[in-house]
Design an enzyme around this catalytic site. Sequence first.
Site, PDB file in Angstrom:
ATOM      1  N   THR A   1      28.729  17.580  18.291  1.00  0.00           N
ATOM      2  CA  THR A   1      29.150  17.676  19.681  1.00  0.00           C
ATOM      3  C   THR A   1      30.659  17.524  19.857  1.00  0.00           C
ATOM      4  O   THR A   1      31.202  17.892  20.885  1.00  0.00           O
ATOM      5  CB  THR A   1      28.457  16.570  20.483  1.00  0.00           C
ATOM      6  OG1 THR A   1      28.570  15.355  19.718  1.00  0.00           O
ATOM      7  CG2 THR A   1      26.996  16.881  20.675  1.00  0.00           C
TER       8      THR A   1
ATOM      9  N   LYS B   1      37.675  22.798  25.027  1.00  0.00           N
ATOM     10  CA  LYS B   1      37.222  23.639  23.909  1.00  0.00           C
ATOM     11  C   LYS B   1      35.841  23.189  23.411  1.00  0.00           C
ATOM     12  O   LYS B   1      34.911  23.994  23.346  1.00  0.00           O
ATOM     13  CB  LYS B   1      38.253  23.537  22.778  1.00  0.00           C
ATOM     14  CG  LYS B   1      38.266  24.684  21.816  1.00  0.00           C
ATOM     15  CD  LYS B   1      39.381  24.438  20.791  1.00  0.00           C
ATOM     16  CE  LYS B   1      39.347  25.466  19.701  1.00  0.00           C
ATOM     17  NZ  LYS B   1      40.016  26.712  20.068  1.00  0.00           N
TER      18      LYS B   1
ATOM     19  N   ASN C   1      37.745  17.635  26.706  1.00  0.00           N
ATOM     20  CA  ASN C   1      38.260  18.644  25.775  1.00  0.00           C
ATOM     21  C   ASN C   1      37.601  19.982  26.130  1.00  0.00           C
ATOM     22  O   ASN C   1      36.450  20.226  25.754  1.00  0.00           O
ATOM     23  CB  ASN C   1      37.932  18.232  24.331  1.00  0.00           C
ATOM     24  CG  ASN C   1      38.452  19.245  23.311  1.00  0.00           C
ATOM     25  OD1 ASN C   1      38.840  20.365  23.656  1.00  0.00           O
ATOM     26  ND2 ASN C   1      38.463  18.839  22.058  1.00  0.00           N
TER      27      ASN C   1
ATOM     28  N   GLN D   1      29.686  23.260  23.930  1.00  0.00           N
ATOM     29  CA  GLN D   1      28.435  22.612  24.326  1.00  0.00           C
ATOM     30  C   GLN D   1      27.652  23.491  25.295  1.00  0.00           C
ATOM     31  O   GLN D   1      26.444  23.664  25.164  1.00  0.00           O
ATOM     32  CB  GLN D   1      28.741  21.277  25.029  1.00  0.00           C
ATOM     33  CG  GLN D   1      29.111  20.154  24.108  1.00  0.00           C
ATOM     34  CD  GLN D   1      27.898  19.633  23.377  1.00  0.00           C
ATOM     35  OE1 GLN D   1      26.852  19.401  23.953  1.00  0.00           O
ATOM     36  NE2 GLN D   1      28.020  19.482  22.078  1.00  0.00           N
TER      37      GLN D   1
ATOM     38  N   ILE E   1      26.926  14.558  16.301  1.00  0.00           N
ATOM     39  CA  ILE E   1      25.858  15.479  15.891  1.00  0.00           C
ATOM     40  C   ILE E   1      26.305  16.926  16.044  1.00  0.00           C
ATOM     41  O   ILE E   1      25.493  17.835  16.215  1.00  0.00           O
ATOM     42  CB  ILE E   1      24.553  15.194  16.656  1.00  0.00           C
ATOM     43  CG1 ILE E   1      24.761  15.290  18.175  1.00  0.00           C
ATOM     44  CG2 ILE E   1      24.015  13.825  16.301  1.00  0.00           C
ATOM     45  CD1 ILE E   1      23.459  15.141  18.981  1.00  0.00           C
TER      46      ILE E   1
ATOM     47  N   LYS F   1      31.175  13.104  32.667  1.00  0.00           N
ATOM     48  CA  LYS F   1      29.736  12.938  32.891  1.00  0.00           C
ATOM     49  C   LYS F   1      28.870  13.278  31.678  1.00  0.00           C
ATOM     50  O   LYS F   1      27.680  12.985  31.677  1.00  0.00           O
ATOM     51  CB  LYS F   1      29.301  13.800  34.070  1.00  0.00           C
ATOM     52  CG  LYS F   1      29.759  13.222  35.415  1.00  0.00           C
ATOM     53  CD  LYS F   1      29.227  14.053  36.563  1.00  0.00           C
ATOM     54  CE  LYS F   1      29.499  13.378  37.904  1.00  0.00           C
ATOM     55  NZ  LYS F   1      29.062  14.235  39.025  1.00  0.00           N
TER      56      LYS F   1
ATOM     57  N   GLU G   1      23.405  18.149  27.601  1.00  0.00           N
ATOM     58  CA  GLU G   1      22.138  18.712  28.073  1.00  0.00           C
ATOM     59  C   GLU G   1      22.324  19.771  29.160  1.00  0.00           C
ATOM     60  O   GLU G   1      21.558  20.729  29.221  1.00  0.00           O
ATOM     61  CB  GLU G   1      21.219  17.614  28.639  1.00  0.00           C
ATOM     62  CG  GLU G   1      21.445  16.206  28.127  1.00  0.00           C
ATOM     63  CD  GLU G   1      20.859  15.921  26.766  1.00  0.00           C
ATOM     64  OE1 GLU G   1      19.842  16.526  26.413  1.00  0.00           O
ATOM     65  OE2 GLU G   1      21.447  15.097  26.032  1.00  0.00           O
TER      66      GLU G   1
ATOM     67  N   ALA H   1      30.001  10.591  25.295  1.00  0.00           N
ATOM     68  CA  ALA H   1      31.374  10.697  25.794  1.00  0.00           C
ATOM     69  C   ALA H   1      31.625   9.602  26.815  1.00  0.00           C
ATOM     70  O   ALA H   1      32.665   8.933  26.791  1.00  0.00           O
ATOM     71  CB  ALA H   1      31.616  12.070  26.410  1.00  0.00           C
TER      72      ALA H   1
END
Lengths: 737, 328
Positions: A470, A632, A630, A637, A468, A700, A704, A512
Amino acid sequence: MIAETKYIGKPTRRVDGIKKVTGNAEYSAEFNPEHLVHGYIINSTISKGKIVAVHDEEALKVPGVRQVFTHKNIPIEVKIDSDYTDPLAPPGNPFRPFYDENILYNGQPVALIIADTFETAAYASGLVEIEYEKDEGCEVDLKANLQNATREDVPDPPEPRGDAAKAYDSSKYKVDVEYYLPRHYQNPMETFATVAIWSEEEQGFTIYDKIQGVGSSQQYISGIFNLEKEKVRVLSPFVGGGFGSGLRPQYQLFCAAMASKVLKLPVKVVMTRAQMFSFGHRPACLQRLKLSSDKSGKLESITHEAFGETSRFEKFNETVVDWSGMMYQCDNVQFDYQLVPLDVYTPMDMRAPGGATGMYALECAIDELAIEAGVDPLEFRLINYADRDQNEDKPYSSKELRAAFLKASESFGWDKRNAKPGSMEAGNSLVGYGMATGVWEALQQESAAKAILTAEGKLTVSSGTADIGTGTYTIMSQIAAEIVGVPLENVEFQLGDSSLPKAPIEGGSWTASSVGSAVKLVCHELQKKIFGYAQQSFPEELKYAMFEDAQFSDRHLSVKSNRLSYSEILAASGNNSVEVSVNSQPADDRSKYSCYSHSCVMVEVHVDKDTKMITVPRVVSAIAGGKILNPKTAESQILGGITWGISMALEEEGMMDSRNGRIMNANLAEYHVAVQADVQDLEVIFVPEHDEIVNPLGAKGLGEIGIVGVASAICNAIYNATGKRVRELPITLDKLV
Amino acid sequence: MNNISYNRAESVKNASEQFGTDKEMSRFIGGGTNLLDLMKYRVENPEHLIDINHLDLSEVENTDSGGLILGATRTNADTAYHEEVEKRYPLLSEAMLSAASAQLRNMATNGGNLLQRTRCFYFYDTATPCNKREPGSGCSALEGFNRLHAILGESEHCIATHPSDMAVALAALNATVHVDGTSGKRSIPILEFHRLPGDTPHIETSLEPGEIITGIELPEKGFAKNYHYLKVRDRPSYAFALVSVAAALELDNNTIKDIRVALGAVAHKPWREPSVEKEFIGEDATIGNFEKLAAKLTEGATGYGDNDFKIPLIKKSIVRALTEAMNK
């Protein structure tokens, strides 16, 4: 010892980036099958009552108009024995578009015009007249309807501990405050869109849908049309943002599918921006917090009560108050969470659902108590640091929040804060520093994946997850390249197709960890299979070789001094390719721990002395989020989360007129979110956090956590600047005049 | 959106003739940044669009009396960044650049800017009553969301504001609007161009059907030394003003030789009271005097709930804008 990695943990450009910036990434509305016709939806203009007449004669006369669908003429098959639930449907009865004449909320879809072009359909929609019989009264204001609050179908909050009321009464310092959060709308850039293609021959659908999980649309459509799931193939290769709005199917999906099946033509239905305000949203929430501490700032009681809104037909609930039982060490706690049904559409998850809401109130109230007790807000949080999750009575799988506090405060310069409100100035502005803690659960769901390595060295890994925006395509490719030992450019990761191995809906920051774990596992199994082929074909070379000693890198299997390329192994074993499928489950051990990511957010605000205009020149966010796959995409995010937190604190508000239940600012000119000029110096720090329990990757999830706490930190900073505590979002300048 | 005809006008006269006499049937289109939105919302429902962008109305020209004429179809961006405007009328340039977003300023025209409609939520929503959109249907904003609404010059029929920033600076600068139409050319002082709502809030300007704005004339005096445009808004870009102040001073040491204060987003038109300004000519430029002026300018201001904050805010903003102008 952590082994040196080639791809995992390295800042990596998005593998789909070029496609996106060159317009080659195809979003749902961009599929144009032959004979495509277009739908345009009309929405109700009343909030409660019924449709008494539909005048569509003029619309039907317009050349190019094929049909006007309403509750009067949709096929009976979608009304009888139809199941409108989707995997995330809350308790209640899901909304059924065009089911009958009844109006349940303002903006409800009431008619669908199908025409040869979008423009014709849109034009003809203006010629359709819907006559209503309006019911008196419309209840859409949460605060005005608390008397209707209910605990029915609402999950119980955590058990109380100790005696919060008694402890509160005897405490030295206390606060008893109410915080209010208005409705928020997700508004991803891509509006909801579906292209549905019904096949008479196959008696099934092919559907391109904007959705955060193809399984969601698949279940919804197969339930409504009584079809085997295999008869509904849903594709969603690119999604232009979701933020929770795509966790459940939206009504344009029903419209496109229903019209396609009736008309036996491919149908495209795209929502307008205004229609993006006509379904789920982050629910308004009123919270009351009673906190108390002893003279040193040690928390003695926490009472957290919340009222969230829901619709009349479903009981949408969030985790709002639970955080208060685990963020701080406190032996006297009590919770309550109730829902107030209103004449609105069912709310739905929006970035950090419940967490952004509950932590907003908690972290502001903690600031209030710290000030009351005369303790620095950072010190206060350290005094009450929770090393164990008291709600669950479990240890944390990892929790580097202390390190996050330290890193953030060093970089921000928290020690330069003057606690006295209004004591810091810059030019014509008052300056305030504020902080807050963020938290989000590190979840893992069952997920499947498949991997195929060809003799030519191309690795294709697939799982029916979503990207989406991400970075799913990218991080899954990184994991696969790392483990199988092939160059990143040789990896293709496939997602967004219900015919691929089953993955959870993308949400809750678990992709993830869930899909990543499945990809890791399937690639590991692929290694084993390669090793097996090698042992069969090269018995001499690998006579005493153990799989544990094998290295898989640079397209070669190496054991001690033997080095065999994948292509020679496959050729020697007589295979063109090697293929493995797996299903990955969270480990049993995980349940013995509480798994959460944490953050520390520090902000500087400037408030103009005369005009009260508020700006946020600096934000530092230190994240303890496990292994960063990652840096980057991870940083992106968090930057997005912080930016949205600024919007939440200062700008966002869905303004629903309580007289008629209409959203009056249903456009991006008046529904304000942060623009470029709002965003100044943002710094993201990832605190090292090693976690072998949370999942095989140690990651993790970061979707959000970036937003949680930001609004509280800003609210707290505004207090520090002005001495004024605004307990209602958004904190617009009129509240400071 | 309705079906429409679209024609390019060949001349001002031709445009005016194409317009006809029915005020609802036709619309001139410049940048279309507001009109097209309104058509999609079905608030504006013209049958004919007459494109005036190809008329020769996009220049910035010096006048014989030492002023400047801004072409009606020139974009806001090209006007605000024009060398003469930046140099001689920086107040106008500043106001224009505070408006909307870069993309919108690149499309929006000067004439269109003056003719943009209010941002009242209820005006845009055809499902709600609005006297401006549908005369006689009632005003939803009186008891609805009225945070953006008027505190001065409003009526029981309409409390909408004019959203332009440019027009506020033009009001401070005593600009003149040049119009042309089937009945010939005329000039309208900017303060008489927009109207107060009274009982006809749907009539917003003194333009006659078919009349076209051809240019906006700025008099010689530009207050290029002591000026400030203060726009108070919810976010620093792409937001309409909650209140705005165009302040201009001509100072002789500390004495006020001339003073202009125009207020935006507080009324149905840019709000200015030259008679109040006059009282302060010859007075000292002090915060105390600015406060007195602010009090006089806002006498009789009325709040409707959500917009109550505008009354104290506009006073503070007037003082602030004048102080910034003084200290420039």
